[in-house]
Design an enzyme around this catalytic site. Structure first.
Site, PDB file in Angstrom:
ATOM      1  N   LYS A   1      64.567  25.922  64.433  1.00  0.00           N
ATOM      2  CA  LYS A   1      63.148  25.756  64.704  1.00  0.00           C
ATOM      3  C   LYS A   1      62.807  26.694  65.853  1.00  0.00           C
ATOM      4  O   LYS A   1      63.220  26.475  66.992  1.00  0.00           O
ATOM      5  CB  LYS A   1      62.850  24.305  65.067  1.00  0.00           C
ATOM      6  CG  LYS A   1      61.368  24.012  65.211  1.00  0.00           C
ATOM      7  CD  LYS A   1      61.133  22.517  65.314  1.00  0.00           C
ATOM      8  CE  LYS A   1      59.664  22.157  65.286  1.00  0.00           C
ATOM      9  NZ  LYS A   1      58.878  22.824  66.310  1.00  0.00           N
TER      10      LYS A   1
ATOM     11  N   LYS B   1      64.610  17.757  66.898  1.00  0.00           N
ATOM     12  CA  LYS B   1      64.416  18.544  68.123  1.00  0.00           C
ATOM     13  C   LYS B   1      65.597  18.366  69.071  1.00  0.00           C
ATOM     14  O   LYS B   1      66.110  17.254  69.236  1.00  0.00           O
ATOM     15  CB  LYS B   1      63.133  18.099  68.819  1.00  0.00           C
ATOM     16  CG  LYS B   1      61.887  18.312  67.964  1.00  0.00           C
ATOM     17  CD  LYS B   1      61.051  19.451  68.462  1.00  0.00           C
ATOM     18  CE  LYS B   1      60.076  18.948  69.476  1.00  0.00           C
ATOM     19  NZ  LYS B   1      59.084  19.941  69.871  1.00  0.00           N
TER      20      LYS B   1
HETATM   21  S1  IVH Z   1      58.378  25.039  58.201  1.00  0.00           S
HETATM   22  C1  IVH Z   1      55.155  22.487  56.027  1.00  0.00           C
HETATM   23  N1  IVH Z   1      60.351  26.160  59.479  1.00  0.00           N
HETATM   24  O1  IVH Z   1      57.323  24.164  63.750  1.00  0.00           O
HETATM   25  C2  IVH Z   1      56.283  23.067  56.813  1.00  0.00           C
HETATM   26  N2  IVH Z   1      58.447  25.491  60.736  1.00  0.00           N
HETATM   27  O2  IVH Z   1      56.131  21.303  63.814  1.00  0.00           O
HETATM   28  C3  IVH Z   1      55.952  24.305  57.500  1.00  0.00           C
HETATM   29  N3  IVH Z   1      58.562  26.076  63.124  1.00  0.00           N
HETATM   30  O3  IVH Z   1      54.037  24.656  62.709  1.00  0.00           O
HETATM   31  C4  IVH Z   1      56.763  24.641  58.667  1.00  0.00           C
HETATM   32  N4  IVH Z   1      60.534  27.049  63.056  1.00  0.00           N
HETATM   33  O4  IVH Z   1      55.215  26.600  63.866  1.00  0.00           O
HETATM   34  C5  IVH Z   1      59.127  25.599  59.582  1.00  0.00           C
HETATM   35  N5  IVH Z   1      62.157  27.242  60.470  1.00  0.00           N
HETATM   36  C6  IVH Z   1      60.950  26.686  60.579  1.00  0.00           C
HETATM   37  C7  IVH Z   1      60.263  26.608  61.799  1.00  0.00           C
HETATM   38  C8  IVH Z   1      59.003  25.989  61.846  1.00  0.00           C
HETATM   39  C9  IVH Z   1      59.509  26.719  63.825  1.00  0.00           C
HETATM   40  C10 IVH Z   1      57.305  25.556  63.707  1.00  0.00           C
HETATM   41  C11 IVH Z   1      56.053  25.920  62.961  1.00  0.00           C
HETATM   42  C12 IVH Z   1      55.418  24.632  62.565  1.00  0.00           C
HETATM   43  C13 IVH Z   1      56.043  23.667  63.525  1.00  0.00           C
HETATM   44  C14 IVH Z   1      56.112  22.298  62.885  1.00  0.00           C
END
Ligand code: IVH
Length: 664
Positions: free
Chosen positions: A113, A310
């Site tokens: 993430k 997290k």
């Molecule tokens: S997938 C519907 N993959 O985390 C799913 N999000 O709290 C779409 N983020 O708004 C998100 N790394 O800004 C996804 N490998 C990852 C991610 C990621 C960071 C962020 C993103 C999102 C937030 C979700």
């Protein structure tokens, strides 16, 4: 003609490929020198043959000068967030819930993430057409112009097997190195520091000037494809495909079948993430099959087929012994907690930031409280809360001071800002000493005097401002403890040498808020003598490339203070350079090599003839009339309408005299 076109296209392709190797794969295959040479070759051809203009050419990636406000755009698919957890049990529950609902085999893709700011990119026929921020999830800001400057985001895709229309989402990031450098620069110019790379990335993406965005070295990771015609049912397989189209896709992606595999991934990256060049704050788990994703569906806020685990930020608990209020060079007051020493991520922490008045009040901090301290990768650790349950007997409540701890002046908190300032710039010891320290610095006047010396000179009443440095006599220094002929001689010699320091560095050295090295250079070029700068209007200042409202106001404020004008007068009398040297003005360079100019209109800073001379001295060519071969129109007031129209028709860049002066 066809030949030229082919040559241009081949160069574009080649350079795109190198950019991809460099920015996406981090495996440069040619030297910077060779790269620049080819890019210049392409620029030259494109300038000669404007009919082959292509907004997606790699030469167009430096960003334009426009300062448009952002337009709000509706997302094709709403940008939802992920449900978050810090607990391994909830990860287990998620896995079992998915298993139960699907009631068939499935795979979980584990990813990092990334802790940046999310972006949605739309590609039509392999070309980036729009980049939108998350906004409120339904509508976001159109930041295409800024995103186009990010080198790891392809403007044009590689290969040909991509859908004609699709969306890819990911994170825009500012790598640690670039973040630290940016904050260092901001600290030098007295700007507020960014708390973390995420804020810095988000702030940068919302900057109104794409050129500044281009300089900030943003990066990206893409992690989610959307569209009607994606190549595979598997999210993982689609990501791999997207990698082949030129997107930067993380290598830290793993398809897992069992919970055991998932936890292996989590545990590995929990420590290994500290070695990554960018900030991450967890792991994202996604069901791989899109068919199964649809089956699982969404809640109003987040998908049921994904969850974010997290990482616990490394934190410790310790006792607050006291609070200091420090005064910075530009008068900013920073509250610092003195803590009972505690071990945190391998180092002993004794001091931590208490942020500002609002946060102190929010935490309701008392001396003797048990506080939580975290190191979020930021430069100094910070207090993130108070453990109220551990409060047995407390000392006094911490209240923000009203008067400067150094000089006693009443502090001010400007409207809309979180920080307090001491307004007594001329009489407040840490501000005076801070100013002098900045002035003597290596990038400024390079005078042989460290913090201790400045302290001593100040305590002994030898200096009260930077101009006093030039009035120190050898006998004054020899009276001081531990100073001999040699050290005094060294100091005075460096004082003499500093009189050779160029005007732009002097401008940086005098410490106008927001005027860093680069800004100082620009100002010096646009206003080649201090009198011009001292008398510049807001309009003249903001007409200079990259000088915005904040800097212009700061310059105006600085010169509106009589004591600052007096300081400049004294420094000038002492022999400091306050104009660009003749050798620089007369200097011959080849920065305009291969560029053809047409001059038109009336100018303020130099005459037309002087501009003609400047063009030639810098390797450029003057011509009388506009043609397809003209690269720039140097336009003053009252440029003829017909000329203007012709220039526009031929898409020739029109620049004003300040832009021109900046070029050379
Ligand atoms: S997938 C519907 N993959 O985390 C799913 N999000 O709290 C779409 N983020 O708004 C998100 N790394 O800004 C996804 N490998 C990852 C991610 C990621 C960071 C962020 C993103 C999102 C937030 C979700």
């Amino acid at each position: 003609m066809e030949e030229v076109k082919q040559k241009i296209e081949a160069l574009r392709k080649e350079i795109d490929r190198w950019n991809y190797q460099y920015y996406v794969l981090a495996q440069p295959i040619i030297s910077d020198f060779e790269f620049d040479r080819k890019l210049k070759e392409l620029e030259k051809l494109e300038a000669e043959y404007p009919e082959y203009y292509d907004p997606n050419s790699p030469t167009q990636r430096v960003g334009s000068d426009s300062n448009k406000n952002f337009v709000q755009v509706e997302h094709i698919y709403p940008m939802l967030s992920l449900s978050n957890t810090y607990s391994e049990e909830e990860v287990t529950e998620f896995y079992h819930r998915v298993k139960k609902t699907l009631n068939e085999d499935f795979e979980i893709v584990c990813e990092l993430k990334y802790d940046g700011t999310s972006i949605s990119l739309i590609y039509e026929n392999g070309v980036l057409v729009r980049a939108i921020t998350r906004g409120d999830g339904t509508r976001g800001d159109d930041v295409t112009a800024n995103v186009r400057t990010i080198k790891s985001i392809p403007l044009k895709l590689q290969g040909n097997n991509y859908p004609d229309l699709f969306e890819i989402r990911g994170e825009i990031l500012l790598p640690w190195l670039a973040f630290n450098k940016l904050n260092e620069e901001r600290s030098e110019t007295g700007e507020m520091l960014f708390a973390n790379p995420r804020n810095a990335a988000a702030g940068t993406l919302k900057t109104q000037n794409p050129r500044i965005v281009a300089q900030r070295k943003l990066d990206s990771f893409l992690y989610y494809l959307l569209g009607e015609k994606l190549p595979f049912d598997g999210h993982y397989e689609n990501l791999e495909k997207a990698r082949s189209w030129g997107f930067k896709i993380s290598d830290a992606v793993k398809k897992c079948k069992t919970l055991e595999d998932v936890f292996k991934f989590i545990n590995y990256w929990n420590t290994e993430r500290n070695n990554l060049p960018v900030a991450t704050d967890g792991i994202v788990l996604k069901v791989n099959s899109i068919r199964q994703q649809l089956n699982l569906g969404w809640t109003a806020k987040s998908p049921r087929w994904a969850i974010a685990y997290k990482f616990q930020a490394e934190s410790a608990e310790t006792i607050l012994n006291s609070v200091d209020f420090q005064v910075g060079r530009v008068g900013t007051i920073t509250p610092v907690a003195n803590l009972e020493p505690v071990l945190l991520s391998g180092t002993i922490v004794k001091r931590a930031s208490l942020h500002n008045e609002d946060i102190i009040n929010k935490f309701d901090v008392h001396i003797g409280d048990v506080c939580y301290v975290e190191k979020g990768g930021e430069i100094i650790p910070k207090i993130t809360g108070v453990n109220k349950e551990a409060r047995v007997h407390t000392g006094e409540k911490v209240v923000f001071i009203e008067y400067c701890p150094a000089c006693g002046s009443k502090l001010i908190r400007p409207k809309g800002e979180a920080a307090y300032y001491c307004p007594n710039h001329l009489g407040c010891a840490p501000q005076i000493k801070g100013m002098v320290e900045h002035f003597v610095g290596r990038k400024a006047m390079n005078i042989n005097a460290g913090e201790e010396t400045i302290n001593l000179f100040y305590e002994e009443g030898l200096i009260n401002n930077v101009a006093d440095l030039y009035e120190i006599k050898i006998e004054d220094i020899l009276k001081l403890d531990r100073w001999g002929e040699k050290s005094a001689g060294n100091f005075l010699e460096s004082i003499e040498m500093s009189k050779q320091i160029s005007y732009d560095r002097v401008l940086y050295a005098i410490g106008i808020r927001f005027v860093g090295e680069t800004v100082a250079k620009r100002l010096a070029k646009a206003f080649p003598a201090i009198e011009a700068l001292m008398n510049a209007t807001y309009e003249q200042l903001t007409a200079v490339d990259e000088i915005g409202e904040v800097i212009a106001r700061s310059v105006l404020d600085y010169f509106s203070v009589e004591s600052n004008r007096e300081l400049i007068r004294r420094l000038k009398e002492q022999g400091i350079q306050f104009a660009l040297g003749n050798e620089i003005l007369a200097g011959r360079t080849n920065v305009l090599q291969g560029k053809t100019f047409v001059i038109s209109g009336v100018f303020t800073e130099h005459s037309r003839d002087e501009y003609k001379e400047l063009i030639e001295k810098n390797g450029g060519k003057n011509t009388g009339s506009i043609s397809a071969k003209t690269n720039y129109i140097l336009a003053g007031e009252n440029m003829g309408h017909a000329k203007l129209q012709k220039a526009k028709d031929l898409k020739i860049k029109i620049i004003n005299e300040y832009e021109f002066l900046t070029m050379i």
